[in-house]
Design a protein around this motif. Structure first.
Motif, short mmCIF file in Angstrom:
data_model
loop_
_atom_site.label_atom_id
_atom_site.label_comp_id
_atom_site.label_asym_id
_atom_site.label_seq_id
_atom_site.Cartn_x
_atom_site.Cartn_y
_atom_site.Cartn_z
N GLY A 140 0.82 -1.20 0.00
CA GLY A 140 0.00 0.00 0.00
C GLY A 140 0.85 1.25 0.00
O GLY A 140 1.89 1.31 -0.67
N GLU A 141 0.43 2.26 0.77
CA GLU A 141 1.17 3.52 0.80
C GLU A 141 2.54 3.39 1.45
O GLU A 141 3.45 4.18 1.17
N ASP A 142 2.71 2.40 2.32
CA ASP A 142 3.97 2.23 3.03
C ASP A 142 4.94 1.42 2.16
O ASP A 142 5.18 0.22 2.39
N VAL A 143 5.51 2.09 1.16
CA VAL A 143 6.33 1.38 0.17
C VAL A 143 7.78 1.19 0.64
O VAL A 143 8.57 0.55 -0.05
N SER A 144 8.12 1.72 1.80
CA SER A 144 9.52 1.70 2.23
C SER A 144 9.95 0.38 2.87
O SER A 144 11.14 0.13 3.04
N GLY A 145 8.98 -0.47 3.24
CA GLY A 145 9.34 -1.73 3.91
C GLY A 145 8.60 -2.90 3.33
O GLY A 145 7.77 -2.76 2.41
N PRO A 146 8.84 -4.10 3.86
CA PRO A 146 8.17 -5.31 3.35
C PRO A 146 6.68 -5.27 3.61
O PRO A 146 6.20 -4.59 4.53
N ALA A 147 5.94 -6.01 2.81
CA ALA A 147 4.48 -6.05 2.96
C ALA A 147 4.06 -7.01 4.07
O ALA A 147 3.07 -6.76 4.77
N VAL A 148 4.79 -8.12 4.22
CA VAL A 148 4.41 -9.14 5.20
C VAL A 148 5.64 -9.65 5.95
O VAL A 148 6.77 -9.54 5.48
N ALA A 149 5.39 -10.23 7.12
CA ALA A 149 6.46 -10.83 7.91
C ALA A 149 6.84 -12.19 7.33
O ALA A 149 6.22 -12.68 6.37
N ASP A 150 7.85 -12.82 7.91
CA ASP A 150 8.31 -14.11 7.40
C ASP A 150 7.41 -15.25 7.90
O ASP A 150 6.51 -15.05 8.73
N ALA A 151 7.67 -16.44 7.39
CA ALA A 151 6.80 -17.59 7.68
C ALA A 151 6.83 -17.98 9.15
O ALA A 151 5.79 -18.37 9.72
N SER A 152 7.98 -17.88 9.79
CA SER A 152 8.05 -18.27 11.21
C SER A 152 7.21 -17.35 12.08
O SER A 152 6.51 -17.82 12.99
N THR A 153 7.27 -16.04 11.81
CA THR A 153 6.44 -15.09 12.56
C THR A 153 4.96 -15.35 12.30
O THR A 153 4.12 -15.31 13.21
N PHE A 154 4.66 -15.63 11.03
CA PHE A 154 3.29 -15.92 10.60
C PHE A 154 2.73 -17.11 11.39
O PHE A 154 1.66 -17.02 12.03
N MET A 155 3.43 -18.23 11.35
CA MET A 155 2.92 -19.45 11.96
C MET A 155 2.95 -19.39 13.49
O MET A 155 2.09 -19.97 14.16
N ALA A 156 3.90 -18.64 14.05
CA ALA A 156 3.94 -18.50 15.50
C ALA A 156 2.70 -17.78 16.00
O ALA A 156 2.09 -18.17 17.01
N GLY A 157 2.30 -16.74 15.29
CA GLY A 157 1.11 -16.00 15.69
C GLY A 157 -0.15 -16.82 15.54
O GLY A 157 -1.02 -16.82 16.42
N LEU A 158 -0.27 -17.55 14.42
CA LEU A 158 -1.47 -18.36 14.19
C LEU A 158 -1.53 -19.54 15.17
O LEU A 158 -2.61 -19.89 15.66
#
Length: 335
Positions: A140-158
């Motif tokens: 989106g408007e925040d073009v300076s950084g990544p759009a999503v976190a990595d898989a380990s962060t993703f699965m840890a949260g879920l």
């Protein structure tokens, strides 16, 4: 009868010098026009009316700026389209494997299919973190950084969000809530802005809408299906073969729905790409017509100018010869 008085030598010499100056100025002007390809005096070329040439130059400059923006938008869209194709291919293959494994309801097949699908989460996330020109494409408007976190962060949260689930229904409720707006996916995994990019002006009253983000619901469906298989691979509902098979079936169905959503996203993006091409074609035609019009006003005929320059050079040589002859006159030669 009165004799007609002629010009004196000094007066004739003055006239010759003036002619020499005028011819030199004309030769310099012609030489400049021949080298530049444009008339030396724009005011003379347009008859003192600068309105038309000013309008042409402004439109050409505007079109050049639109062309730059359009080229960037086209490349941006192409990068998006490639990422969608990559994600779609992963989702389609995984859906088929998961549905087949769920029908077999064998622990080994369930584990293998779940692990194979879970392994595709990071490549999908990497596709969503695609950059173009140092700008994140799906953030989106925040073009300076990544759009999503990595898989380990993703699965840890879920995994944390579904830790208390003891059956398929409770686990699916927790997963759905985690992927809904305001849930764990938005707060811990999606790192971009939920405000999409502003449309890009690519022509007069024409803009390209590239407001696609990794938070789009169509993409979240695909991620949900892969992540659900990941939970099974990590041991969700361990010992409940039927429950794990049902989770794989749900994951396969979600991925199938996600594939339909991705197709819609790609179609919308394709419409934008087609709009960019149409704008480029119209702009190129206008630029070509205006360039020809400007050429008719300002550019010179190189053959005609070269011919005229040769004539002026001959005229200047004649003046030099006449001046030299006048300067060699003497009373002795006259007598």
């Amino acid at each position: 009868m009165l004799r007609q008085l002629g010009h004196g030598d000094l007066a004739r010499l003055f006239q010759m010098n003036r002619s020499n100056h005028d011819v030199k100025a004309e030769m310099n002007r012609l030489a400049q026009e021949l080298s530049s390809g444009r008339k030396a005096s724009i005011a003379e070329a347009v008859g003192g009316d600068f309105a038309s040439i000013t309008s042409i130059e402004m439109t050409l400059s505007r079109n050049a700026a639109f062309q730059t923006a359009s080229t960037e938008a086209a490349n941006f869209a192409a990068v998006m389209q490639h990422a969608y194709q990559t994600i779609s291919a992963f989702g389609a293959d995984s859906a088929s494997n998961l549905l087949n494994a769920s029908q077999a309801a064998q622990p080994e097949l369930i584990g293998t299919a779940a692990a194979d699908t879970a392994a595709r989460l990071q490549p999908v996330l990497s596709a969503l973190n695609t950059e173009f020109g140092g700008r994140s494409v799906f953030a989106g408007e925040d073009v300076s950084g990544p759009a999503v976190a990595d898989a380990s962060t993703f699965m840890a949260g879920l995994t944390a969000a579904t830790a208390g689930a003891t059956d398929v229904a409770s686990l699916m409720t927790a997963v759905d809530a985690w992927f809904d707006p305001g849930g764990g996916f938005e707060t811990t995994v999606y790192l971009g802005s939920t405000t999409p990019l502003d449309p890009v002006d690519i022509g007069q009253d024409v803009s390209a809408d590239l407001g696609f983000t990794a938070f789009d619901s169509e993409l979240r469906d695909t991620l949900k299906g892969i992540a659900l298989a990941g939970l099974v691979a990590d041991g969700a509902l361990a010992g409940d073969v039927e429950g794990r098979a049902e989770l794989l079936q749900r994951a396969g169905e979600i991925l199938t729905e996600g594939e339909s959503g991705l197709t819609q996203l790609r179609a919308r993006l394709g419409t934008v790409e087609e709009l960019i091409e149409e704008a480029d074609t119209a702009r190129a035609a206008e630029t070509s017509a205006l360039t020809l019009t400007r050429a008719g006003l300002l550019e010179v005929d190189p053959y005609e100018t070269a011919s005229r320059l040769q004539q002026v050079q001959t005229q200047l040589e004649t003046i030099y010869a006449m001046t030299a002859r006048m300067q060699s006159l003497s009373l002795v030669n006259y007598l």
